[in-house]
Design a protein around this motif. Sequence first.
Motif, PDB file in Angstrom:
ATOM      1  N   LEU A 151       0.825  -1.206   0.000  1.00 36.90           N
ATOM      2  CA  LEU A 151       0.000   0.000   0.000  1.00 36.90           C
ATOM      3  C   LEU A 151       0.864   1.264   0.000  1.00 36.90           C
ATOM      4  CD1 LEU A 151      -2.967  -0.745   2.441  1.00 36.90           C
ATOM      5  CD2 LEU A 151      -3.055  -0.356  -0.021  1.00 36.90           C
ATOM      6  N   ARG A 152       1.900   1.229   0.815  1.00 37.16           N
ATOM      7  CA  ARG A 152       2.796   2.386   0.877  1.00 37.16           C
ATOM      8  C   ARG A 152       3.539   2.574  -0.434  1.00 37.16           C
ATOM      9  NH1 ARG A 152       3.498   1.531   6.619  1.00 37.16           N
ATOM     10  NH2 ARG A 152       4.965  -0.138   6.188  1.00 37.16           N
ATOM     11  N   ALA A 153       3.925   1.429  -1.037  1.00 40.09           N
ATOM     12  CA  ALA A 153       4.685   1.501  -2.284  1.00 40.09           C
ATOM     13  C   ALA A 153       3.864   2.111  -3.417  1.00 40.09           C
ATOM     14  CB  ALA A 153       5.172   0.107  -2.675  1.00 40.09           C
ATOM     15  N   THR A 154       2.533   1.879  -3.399  1.00 42.59           N
ATOM     16  CA  THR A 154       1.691   2.461  -4.443  1.00 42.59           C
ATOM     17  C   THR A 154       1.530   3.965  -4.241  1.00 42.59           C
ATOM     18  OG1 THR A 154      -0.286   2.036  -3.137  1.00 42.59           O
ATOM     19  CG2 THR A 154       0.312   0.371  -4.759  1.00 42.59           C
ATOM     20  N   GLY A 155       1.877   4.452  -3.044  1.00 43.08           N
ATOM     21  CA  GLY A 155       1.821   5.873  -2.771  1.00 43.08           C
ATOM     22  C   GLY A 155       0.425   6.370  -2.462  1.00 43.08           C
ATOM     23  N   LEU A 156      -0.554   5.480  -2.460  1.00 46.99           N
ATOM     24  CA  LEU A 156      -1.928   5.907  -2.189  1.00 46.99           C
ATOM     25  C   LEU A 156      -2.121   6.233  -0.706  1.00 46.99           C
ATOM     26  CD1 LEU A 156      -3.864   3.300  -4.355  1.00 46.99           C
ATOM     27  CD2 LEU A 156      -3.687   5.754  -4.781  1.00 46.99           C
ATOM     28  N   ILE A 157      -1.372   5.518   0.113  1.00 48.13           N
ATOM     29  CA  ILE A 157      -1.577   5.621   1.551  1.00 48.13           C
ATOM     30  C   ILE A 157      -0.219   5.738   2.208  1.00 48.13           C
ATOM     31  CG2 ILE A 157      -2.105   4.118   3.536  1.00 48.13           C
ATOM     32  CD1 ILE A 157      -4.524   3.142   2.022  1.00 48.13           C
ATOM     33  N   ASP A 158      -0.069   6.659   3.161  1.00 49.59           N
ATOM     34  CA  ASP A 158       1.236   6.668   3.816  1.00 49.59           C
ATOM     35  C   ASP A 158       1.230   6.036   5.201  1.00 49.59           C
ATOM     36  OD1 ASP A 158       0.785  10.118   3.469  1.00 49.59           O
ATOM     37  OD2 ASP A 158       0.181   8.962   5.233  1.00 49.59           O
ATOM     38  N   SER A 159       0.042   5.907   5.808  1.00 47.12           N
ATOM     39  CA  SER A 159       0.003   5.080   7.012  1.00 47.12           C
ATOM     40  C   SER A 159      -1.040   3.981   6.797  1.00 47.12           C
ATOM     41  CB  SER A 159      -0.327   5.923   8.241  1.00 47.12           C
ATOM     42  OG  SER A 159      -1.654   6.370   8.155  1.00 47.12           O
ATOM     43  N   ALA A 160      -0.594   2.749   6.946  1.00 47.80           N
ATOM     44  CA  ALA A 160      -1.482   1.622   6.659  1.00 47.80           C
ATOM     45  C   ALA A 160      -2.598   1.535   7.689  1.00 47.80           C
ATOM     46  CB  ALA A 160      -0.674   0.327   6.649  1.00 47.80           C
ATOM     47  N   PRO A 161      -3.778   1.014   7.293  1.00 48.08           N
ATOM     48  CA  PRO A 161      -4.893   0.899   8.223  1.00 48.08           C
ATOM     49  C   PRO A 161      -4.589  -0.070   9.363  1.00 48.08           C
ATOM     50  CG  PRO A 161      -5.355  -0.261   6.188  1.00 48.08           C
ATOM     51  CD  PRO A 161      -4.096   0.503   5.968  1.00 48.08           C
ATOM     52  N   ARG A 162      -5.220   0.160  10.502  1.00 49.03           N
ATOM     53  CA  ARG A 162      -5.053  -0.729  11.652  1.00 49.03           C
ATOM     54  C   ARG A 162      -6.371  -1.475  11.853  1.00 49.03           C
ATOM     55  NH1 ARG A 162      -0.572   0.093  14.557  1.00 49.03           N
ATOM     56  NH2 ARG A 162       0.768   1.649  13.586  1.00 49.03           N
TER      57      ARG A 162
END
Lengths: 307, 289
Positions: A151-162
Amino acid sequence: MSSSLRRGRKTAVVHGEPEPKGWLGLAFILPSFLFIVLLFLLPLIMTVWMSFYNWPLLGRAKFIGLANYAELLGDAQLWHSLGFTLLYTVLVTVALFLVAFPLALLVDRPLRIAGVFRTVYFMPVVIGFGAASTLWMWLLNPDSGVFAQVLRATGLIDSAPRPLESFWPALAVIILMVVWKTSGFTMIILLTGLQSISTDVIEAAKIDGANVWSRFRRITLPLMRNSVVLALVLNVTSSMLAFDQFFIITQGGPSNSTISAVFSIYLASFSSYRLGYGSAISFALLIVLVAISAVQFVFLRQRPEEG
Amino acid sequence: MERLNYKPQPKPASEQLSYLTFILVAVVFALFFVMPIVWSFANSFKPAAEALANPAALFSKAFSLENYRRLEHVGAGWYVYAGNSVVIAAGTVLLTVLVSVPAGYGFSKFRFPGQGLLFVLIMATMMIPFQSILTPLFLILKAVRLQNNLFGLVLIYVTFQLPFSVFMMRNAFDAVPKALIEAARIDGASQATILRRIMLPIALPGVATVAMFAFLNSWNEFLAALIFLSDQNKFTLPIMLVNVSSGIYGIIDWGALQAGIAVTMVPCIVLFLLLQRYYVRGLTAGAVK
């Protein structure tokens, strides 16, 4: 064992009987019988017996009649956990069929490569729930897990969901893990049903001009009803008894919302050490399970056999 | 032969297209089922810094056994837990076979009063889950001083392995035709010879199935192990995994966890790949019919 075998031969030879004496068979069954009586029947009776007692781990047990059952009926957390278990059972069962049915149709072809795919899909089934649960904890872990990384690598999200911090996402994580771990099992059961259908029937329908969908709905599905019901019964029963994944992944959280029925037995008997109350919950769960199985079997019997 | 004729022969375009679609869809599903296992296994050999930087990479720049070494410092050390799991699984396999083979033979080849009732009694264990009788089982094991004892756990696993195993073995012995046994008897074969030369070869696949299920179920069992084992050095691998995954001081050692998962799951996968036709036989035994 060997001496009784020899005696068996003697009677057979002397009297010329086609079958050895019956009592010898009893001797062969005796060890199994002892296991079942001592470690299944006895504890089963004890469960009912203990459910009428206030039974602490240490100290004296006291007969309290139906008090455990009265408490059980008013125990909001317990009702919640039973409701949650039912919700989980319905969702998992539906999800498993939605994944396993297409899988079974997909690999139901006489190709060697289809056999390889069957094996691959089935592989997670043999891994225990302990390993599978911890594996998915890592995969979905927001800090170092693979999904967070992607998810981070795609750049869409910088903090992953918990996901474990609220109810529905936590439940979704569990269902995803269970679908991954067990749909291969449902697939094999359904595949057995598919393969018991003679190709002549399908060919005849093809000639009559039935399209793919109506062939599936009118012929395949009714003819494999037994394996569908079997998969249903097995999935419902095992989901009703789910424990490992909740104990390991959600630990019952957030705020006790994912405590399953077996989890509440564990908490009553082995965390609060109220063995009597734990037994009452066990017996109640047992009744619910037997009722569910009975309903399913009645459903199985009612429909006329086809084919 | 029939299975192989897809590849070499040229097929009409529509059939080739449907074959390609099949492969494509099947591969996507295969990735879903197999990638988590591969990822976890690959990560168990990565040094910590690299695993944290890029967990999705399959190939490590530096092959490292660091994670497995750190797993030696978890509790009593992973080899102690692996040893316990081996002892429990071996004990369960051995005892299940020793008890269920004679029982299957007795049910198949003998007739005696009460036989049907006994069979139903043993099969009933399958309907009633062990989770619902855990509490008294705990008291019974405590009373005979087998609580917190590997052998005590084996006894429980054997009990709940029995209905499937007895059923399996009865069917296996049923497959030996009576005429064959009688013919051998007329030829003067002893009971021992009949058992060894006629019964055993036909029953052996059944034994393999029973043994495999006993191994996998006892190796992977979690709840009973959690309840009945209380000493740190008696835990099994699944219990160790939970201890690692709940973290020390709230910090989870993800590398050590990957190593632990690998140690726990690899034996199951290898065994399954070696014996898969017995596995499928076991799953479908009697159940569908």
